[in-house]
Design an enzyme around this catalytic site. Structure first.
Site, PDB file in Angstrom:
ATOM      1  N   GLY A 185      -0.661  -0.171 -23.271  1.00 20.99           N
ATOM      2  CA  GLY A 185      -1.969  -0.209 -22.630  1.00 20.99           C
ATOM      3  C   GLY A 185      -1.877  -0.782 -21.239  1.00 20.99           C
ATOM      4  O   GLY A 185      -0.808  -0.804 -20.636  1.00 20.99           O
TER       5      GLY A 185
ATOM      6  N   GLY B 131      -0.567  -4.298 -14.351  1.00 21.96           N
ATOM      7  CA  GLY B 131       0.592  -3.682 -14.986  1.00 21.96           C
ATOM      8  C   GLY B 131       0.176  -2.755 -16.091  1.00 21.96           C
ATOM      9  O   GLY B 131      -0.960  -2.795 -16.572  1.00 21.96           O
ATOM     10  N   SER B 132       1.109  -1.897 -16.471  1.00 13.88           N
ATOM     11  CA  SER B 132       0.815  -1.066 -17.634  1.00 13.88           C
ATOM     12  C   SER B 132       2.105  -0.882 -18.410  1.00 13.88           C
ATOM     13  O   SER B 132       3.200  -0.924 -17.841  1.00 13.88           O
ATOM     14  CB  SER B 132       0.232   0.268 -17.205  1.00 13.88           C
ATOM     15  OG  SER B 132       1.129   0.904 -16.340  1.00 13.88           O
ATOM     16  N   GLY B 133       1.967  -0.733 -19.699  1.00 12.31           N
ATOM     17  CA  GLY B 133       3.127  -0.571 -20.549  1.00 12.31           C
ATOM     18  C   GLY B 133       2.844   0.527 -21.557  1.00 12.31           C
ATOM     19  O   GLY B 133       1.839   1.232 -21.449  1.00 12.31           O
TER      20      GLY B 133
ATOM     21  N   LYS C  48      -5.182  -7.884 -21.593  1.00  7.88           N
ATOM     22  CA  LYS C  48      -4.489  -6.656 -21.962  1.00  7.88           C
ATOM     23  C   LYS C  48      -5.391  -5.832 -22.860  1.00  7.88           C
ATOM     24  O   LYS C  48      -5.902  -6.340 -23.862  1.00  7.88           O
ATOM     25  CB  LYS C  48      -3.198  -7.016 -22.690  1.00  7.88           C
ATOM     26  CG  LYS C  48      -2.406  -5.823 -23.158  1.00  7.88           C
ATOM     27  CD  LYS C  48      -1.022  -6.285 -23.567  1.00  7.88           C
ATOM     28  CE  LYS C  48      -0.248  -5.192 -24.246  1.00  7.88           C
ATOM     29  NZ  LYS C  48       1.124  -5.602 -24.499  1.00  7.88           N
TER      30      LYS C  48
ATOM     31  N   ASP D 166      12.948  -5.987 -28.261  1.00  8.75           N
ATOM     32  CA  ASP D 166      12.564  -5.199 -27.090  1.00  8.75           C
ATOM     33  C   ASP D 166      12.624  -6.059 -25.838  1.00  8.75           C
ATOM     34  O   ASP D 166      11.836  -5.886 -24.933  1.00  8.75           O
ATOM     35  CB  ASP D 166      11.138  -4.656 -27.319  1.00  8.75           C
ATOM     36  CG  ASP D 166      10.828  -3.448 -26.429  1.00  8.75           C
ATOM     37  OD1 ASP D 166      11.792  -2.813 -25.938  1.00  8.75           O
ATOM     38  OD2 ASP D 166       9.645  -3.138 -26.230  1.00  8.75           O
TER      39      ASP D 166
END
Ligand code: AMP
Length: 355
Positions: free
Chosen positions: A40, A35-37, A57, A169
């Site tokens: 990072g 995954g990416s956010g 991460k 968030d």
């Protein structure tokens, strides 16, 4: 692509994942992108020391500006506070795992850079989960699973609130789930402590009064489905916001039976204690614009759609260690970098990060 001439110290090795160069401890093998956010990338890896899969991460360019640096500090600090091991509780459970079942646990953290003036990369190792909620909500879930996921989200939010932390968030990509339906909240990047929230500027405060359907991104046409808020609520708004709402056309609320018709819920199995009507009732109590009339987390945990899972030990887990509010003053990038480096050094001093 980052420079390939990157220095790799002993105990570490370098591997390219997509566009990113990961320099990780040798104990973590077989990295794969999951995954990416905004902050990072996240990889799964096999921890050869603990003999289990983990998530790693890498916070990309955490020191590019003050916002990123502060987020990185908060994430590391809040995760480790929420995650501290309460001796009596863990002894009781003989658990090696974090006590907050619904908040992602930190298993390790490190940087390959040895000195503060070289420090640029931060890695956080966490428990590995199977999917985020964006993926899970595409599936056909029955009432048992829906209500169990909801129960766990409420427990997680309760634990954060009991530490004075407001996540700010929470969204499907920040909630991760295992195939056994256990759920955890991730990513504290925007988390604020309650004291800070109190001191926030009027502009930010007004965002808390945004109608739930706006926050949920249901689109402009549907924005007024809960109807115009009543006078007592409007009177508590900032004058500019109140003016805006008062100058918009008045709308009657759409009944919840229409908003969330029976066909939107799973069929109720004959053996199930849970029904679509109960789910709709809970939604109607949660999607209330006025926060003073909205159902509280504690009451939601007692609602018939959720309380079938109620476990006092889980719900009333002892509060996490308090966050040091002195850290909330504005600081420059170098100062955040120094704090993060100190956290990592302290962690390495008090934990065996290599084995
Ligand atoms: P983040 O950068 O923390 O927002 O994470 C970005 C994405 O990576 C999430 O939406 C998840 O899909 C995935 N992810 C992050 N942490 C984990 C984890 N511990 N286990 C499984 N997937 C994760």
């Amino acid at each position: 692509m980052e420079p390939s001439s990157i220095h790799v110290p002993d105990n570490y090795y370098s591997v390219t994942i997509g566009e990113a160069q990961m320099v990780v401890l040798k104990r973590y093998q077989n990295l794969r992108l999951i995954g990416s956010g905004a902050q990072g990338i996240v990889c799964s890896a096999f921890d050869t020391v603990r003999n289990e899969q983990v998530a790693i991460k890498k916070l990309s360019r955490p020191f590019q500006n003050v916002t990123h640096a502060k987020r990185a500090y908060r994430e590391l600090k809040l995760m480790s506070l929420v995650n501290h091991k309460n001796v009596s509780f863990t002894t009781f459970y003989f658990s090696f795992y974090p006590i907050y079942f619904q908040i992602i646990g930190i298993l390790n953290c490190f940087t390959p850079q040895k000195k503060l003036d070289e420090f640029n990369d931060l890695y956080i190792v966490m428990e590995l989960m199977d999917a985020n909620l964006c993926q899970v909500i595409q599936m056909d879930l029955d009432h048992e699973r829906l209500s169990y996921l909801l129960y766990q989200m409420l427990c997680g939010i309760r634990h954060l609130h009991s530490a004075g932390i407001i996540h700010r968030d929470l969204k499907p990509s920040n909630i991760v789930v295992r195939s056994d339906c256990t759920l955890k909240i991730l990513d504290f990047g925007l988390a604020r402590t309650a004291i800070e929230a109190f001191m926030m500027t009027p502009y930010v405060v007004t965002r808390y009064y945004r109608a739930p359907e706006v926050i949920l991104g249901m689109g402009y046409k549907e924005n007024e489905q809960l109807g115009t808020p009543d006078r007592s609520f409007l009177e508590r708004l900032q004058p500019t916001v109140r003016n805006y709402v008062e100058n918009r056309p008045r709308y009657q609320p759409t009944p919840f039976e229409v908003l969330f018709s029976d066909s939107m819920f799973p069929m109720t199995a004959d053996s199930s204690r849970l029904t679509g009507a109960q789910a709709r009732d809970l939604l109607s109590r949660m999607l209330v614009i006025d926060p003073e009339r909205r159902i509280s987390v504690d009451d939601a945990l007692r609602h018939p759609y959720v309380n079938v899972w109620f476990d006092e030990i889980e719900v009333y887990a002892p509060p996490p260690l308090p966050y040091d509010h002195n850290m909330d003053v504005e600081q420059n990038v170098d100062s955040w970098r120094e704090h993060i480096f100190r956290e990592l050094t302290d962690y390495a001093r008090t934990h065996d990060i290599y084995s």
